[in-house]
Design a protein around this motif. Structure first.
Motif, PDB file in Angstrom:
ATOM      1  N   ARG A 227       2.310  -3.134   9.912  1.00 54.91           N
ATOM      2  CA  ARG A 227       3.335  -2.841  10.911  1.00 54.91           C
ATOM      3  C   ARG A 227       4.466  -1.987  10.340  1.00 54.91           C
ATOM      4  O   ARG A 227       4.950  -1.051  10.985  1.00 54.91           O
ATOM      5  CB  ARG A 227       3.901  -4.156  11.464  1.00 54.91           C
ATOM      6  N   LYS A 228       4.882  -2.269   9.103  1.00 49.54           N
ATOM      7  CA  LYS A 228       6.056  -1.592   8.528  1.00 49.54           C
ATOM      8  C   LYS A 228       5.699  -0.400   7.640  1.00 49.54           C
ATOM      9  O   LYS A 228       6.568   0.420   7.332  1.00 49.54           O
ATOM     10  CB  LYS A 228       6.900  -2.593   7.739  1.00 49.54           C
TER      11      LYS A 228
ATOM     12  N   TYR B 235       7.694  -0.843   3.551  1.00 45.03           N
ATOM     13  CA  TYR B 235       7.492  -2.195   3.018  1.00 45.03           C
ATOM     14  C   TYR B 235       6.639  -2.173   1.754  1.00 45.03           C
ATOM     15  O   TYR B 235       6.948  -2.828   0.763  1.00 45.03           O
ATOM     16  CB  TYR B 235       6.815  -3.058   4.088  1.00 45.03           C
TER      17      TYR B 235
END
Length: 254
Positions: free
Chosen positions: A227-228, A232
């Motif tokens: 998702r990041k 991340y």
């Protein structure tokens, strides 16, 4: 069967979740998993095999997450899996004959180079520049798959970092590099595990109690990573690599 206490189980559950969270993305779960196993008194001959059982459960879970997200280049990776498997078998058999301690200084140097290179290449891995397989990527991929597979079976610390770095060098962005790395990491893990099982060097009780929370941690960690993205994975990659350097220096000095 061993005399288990609640505190022993809690140590493996908590450490297993944290190890899975980290290992699912950039590797390095063994930094937490192996000390956790030692702290609950696992017999040393069963340590590596039991850790591989838990690690294989973790890497299978995170690989599945990356597969579902489409962040794996199967066309390239499927050609590298056999080389990773051959390397892992050779490494696992070799470690029973030759002490792995002599590798520590070399591993430290390689991890330092990786960290410095990644720090100075600020935007490296943000966008993919991979344009398909060619002679260079096939050669680099084949060497990385076999050599790192052998290293994973023989010694292990930093395998995830080395694999991600190899795929970044081929031009992949961080998320796909991590996804590709997890496939090869799972291939070498499961091969090494099967070799340890054949040699009778696995404690299934220790491995499963550690492995189940690692699976949960892997689900959480891989979903956050997908998702990041690089925002991340990049700092986590650098952090884990620096910790690995410190751990290897400490082990070498003591």
């Amino acid at each position: 069967m061993e005399d288990w206490t609640i505190s022993m189980v809690l140590i493996l559950v908590i450490c297993g979740f944290l190890a899975g969270l980290i290992d699912s993305v950039v590797g390095g779960g063994g930094l937490i998993a192996i000390p956790a196993l030692l702290s609950v008194g696992i017999p040393l001959p069963l340590l590596l095999g039991s850790s591989k059982l838990a690690g294989s459960m973790c890497s299978l879970t995170s690989t599945a997450s990356f597969v579902r997200s489409g962040k794996i280049n199967f066309k390239l990776v499927r050609t590298l899996i056999p080389l990773s498997i051959i390397g892992a078998v050779a490494g696992t058999l070799t470690v029973r004959q030759v002490p792995s301690e002599f590798l520590k200084p070399l591993v430290i140097v390689m991890l330092v180079v990786i960290t410095i290179y990644t720090l100075f290449k600020k935007a490296w891995g943000d966008v993919s520049t991979f344009s398909g397989s060619n002679g260079r990527t096939r050669l680099l991929g084949s060497l990385a798959a076999f050599v790192i597979g052998f290293y994973d079976g023989f010694f292990g610390p930093g395998t995830g970092s080395f694999l991600i770095f190899a795929f970044l060098m081929m031009g992949f962005e961080f998320v796909t590099a991590a996804g590709n790395a997890k496939v090869l990491n799972f291939a070498s893990n499961i091969t090494s595990l099967l070799t340890f099982i054949a040699l009778g060097s696995v404690s299934y009780t220790h491995g499963l109690i550690l492995g189940v929370p690692m699976v949960i941690g892997a689900v959480v960690g891989s979903r956050i990573a997908i998702r990041k993205g690089a925002a991340y994975i990049r700092p986590l990659f650098i952090t884990v690599t620096v910790i690995l350097i410190g751990k290897q220096i400490w082990d070498t000095m003591h």
